[in-house]
Scaffold this motif. Sequence first.
Motif, PDB file in Angstrom:
ATOM      1  N   CYS A   1     -17.399 -18.949  -5.501  1.00 15.97           N
ATOM      2  CA  CYS A   1     -18.295 -19.127  -6.888  1.00 15.97           C
ATOM      3  C   CYS A   1     -17.578 -19.988  -7.761  1.00 15.97           C
ATOM      4  O   CYS A   1     -16.267 -20.232  -7.650  1.00 15.97           O
ATOM      5  CB  CYS A   1     -18.344 -17.678  -7.369  1.00 15.97           C
ATOM      6  SG  CYS A   1     -19.502 -17.670  -8.618  1.00 15.97           S
TER       7      CYS A   1
ATOM      8  N   HIS B   1     -16.085 -12.374  -5.167  1.00 14.78           N
ATOM      9  CA  HIS B   1     -17.103 -11.217  -5.324  1.00 14.78           C
ATOM     10  C   HIS B   1     -18.718 -11.531  -4.616  1.00 14.78           C
ATOM     11  O   HIS B   1     -19.338 -10.749  -5.087  1.00 14.78           O
ATOM     12  CB  HIS B   1     -17.312 -11.311  -6.661  1.00 14.78           C
ATOM     13  CG  HIS B   1     -17.644 -12.460  -7.299  1.00 14.78           C
ATOM     14  ND1 HIS B   1     -16.910 -13.395  -7.628  1.00 14.78           N
ATOM     15  CD2 HIS B   1     -19.006 -12.966  -7.605  1.00 14.78           C
ATOM     16  CE1 HIS B   1     -17.654 -14.628  -8.184  1.00 14.78           C
ATOM     17  NE2 HIS B   1     -19.106 -14.117  -7.991  1.00 14.78           N
ATOM     18  N   GLU B   2     -18.530 -12.493  -4.017  1.00  7.44           N
ATOM     19  CA  GLU B   2     -19.961 -12.771  -3.151  1.00  7.44           C
ATOM     20  C   GLU B   2     -19.852 -12.349  -1.601  1.00  7.44           C
ATOM     21  O   GLU B   2     -19.366 -13.144  -0.700  1.00  7.44           O
ATOM     22  CB  GLU B   2     -20.421 -14.340  -3.242  1.00  7.44           C
ATOM     23  CG  GLU B   2     -20.204 -14.585  -4.826  1.00  7.44           C
ATOM     24  CD  GLU B   2     -20.966 -16.329  -4.826  1.00  7.44           C
ATOM     25  OE1 GLU B   2     -20.926 -16.719  -3.724  1.00  7.44           O
ATOM     26  OE2 GLU B   2     -21.096 -16.667  -6.032  1.00  7.44           O
TER      27      GLU B   2
ATOM     28  N   GLU C   1     -25.485 -12.102  -3.748  1.00  5.25           N
ATOM     29  CA  GLU C   1     -24.767 -12.351  -5.192  1.00  5.25           C
ATOM     30  C   GLU C   1     -25.290 -13.327  -6.226  1.00  5.25           C
ATOM     31  O   GLU C   1     -25.977 -12.979  -7.131  1.00  5.25           O
ATOM     32  CB  GLU C   1     -23.234 -12.200  -4.972  1.00  5.25           C
ATOM     33  CG  GLU C   1     -22.550 -11.679  -6.445  1.00  5.25           C
ATOM     34  CD  GLU C   1     -22.355 -12.549  -7.577  1.00  5.25           C
ATOM     35  OE1 GLU C   1     -22.452 -12.352  -8.473  1.00  5.25           O
ATOM     36  OE2 GLU C   1     -22.437 -13.879  -7.171  1.00  5.25           O
TER      37      GLU C   1
HETATM   38 ZN    ZN Z   1     -20.765 -15.647  -8.091  1.00  2.00          ZN
END
Ligand code: ZN
Length: 362
Positions: free
Chosen positions: A50, A75-76, A160
């Motif tokens: 990201c 975090h994805e 996400e």
């Molecule tokens: Zn992200």
Amino acid sequence: MGNSENENLSVVLYKRREEKPQCDIVLENRPVREPAGDEVVLKMNSVGICGSDVHYWLNGRIGDFIVKEPMVIGHEAAGTVVRCGKDVKHLKPGDRVAIEPGYPLCSDEFSKSGRYNLSPVYFCATPPDHGNLQRFYTHKGSFCHKLPDNVSFEEGALIEPLSVGIHACRRAQIGLGHRVLICGAGPIGLVSLLSAKAMGAASIVVTDLSSNRLDKAKELGANFTYQIKLDEKPQDVAKKIEEILGGMPDRTIECTGAESAVQTGIYATKSGGCLLLVGMGPQNVTVPLVNAAVREVDIKGVFRYCNTWPTAISMLASGQINVKPLVTHRFPLEKSQEAFEYTRDGKGIKVMLKCDPEDQGA
Ligand SMILES: [Zn+2]
């Protein structure tokens, strides 16, 4: 290699130099955290990079969130359940899941009313919370969402960013027949496009400075694109948008954070419509506020998302939304440094890191 929890290769940001904001990307083995009763251990499969991950790497911070201690990034993500805490009933080893990276830490008024994104949260790869770009990762079971067989790990990981688009379009109340302006054709602009289309928008125009990005927007279903020139006045862009759409947009989703784009968003949006701010720019922005006020153009913001994973999974499983074209590059976990450099240099749209040595494909 890679299948035993004894070897848990992880991608960690280290803040090593006081004088320089940039962190080091370090690959190291970290112990797998034992699951609490309500947690599960996951064997990670796909993790998307990201813009915020790259920002932490290069700047060591986003706003007041500062990388002080070594932090696992990512975090994805999507992976497979390998072990469950004793209280986890809805998952079992072997289940494929998409990970919702943020969960509330208390049941305050926001959490009780369903807006848990506004509560204090644990959030993957937001200091001091670790992310999940590693071989194995332990997460709250109720924020791991089971994937149907026809939804791939990569699609699961893309939920996400897609969630940002769904939440923004929900907040903007996009509906049947709407004309929509989307400013910015980066990953967030593109998932906003996909969401707006699925929510019934009739015609969507996407703007960007880059023609390459606009080609991707076309590929993903934008009815129109408009390439902004750097010195173009916001009022002039607004006029162009009206011409292209055959009327002013009912809704504008601003995904750049650029001051000129926010100004364009106000001038362009139809009276009684809504301008939704997703992109984050400078703290203080000069905008034609009175123009918005006297035309009852609502200006709203978003903070991440909430209650989007079940929706996204249904939309992906039914084929209503196709996120697959977003992935333009894949790297094995071991080549994370290279993958981050790729993303930093703006090559492609979404770079996927493949954490399972035995499953490196789409
Ligand atoms: Zn992200």
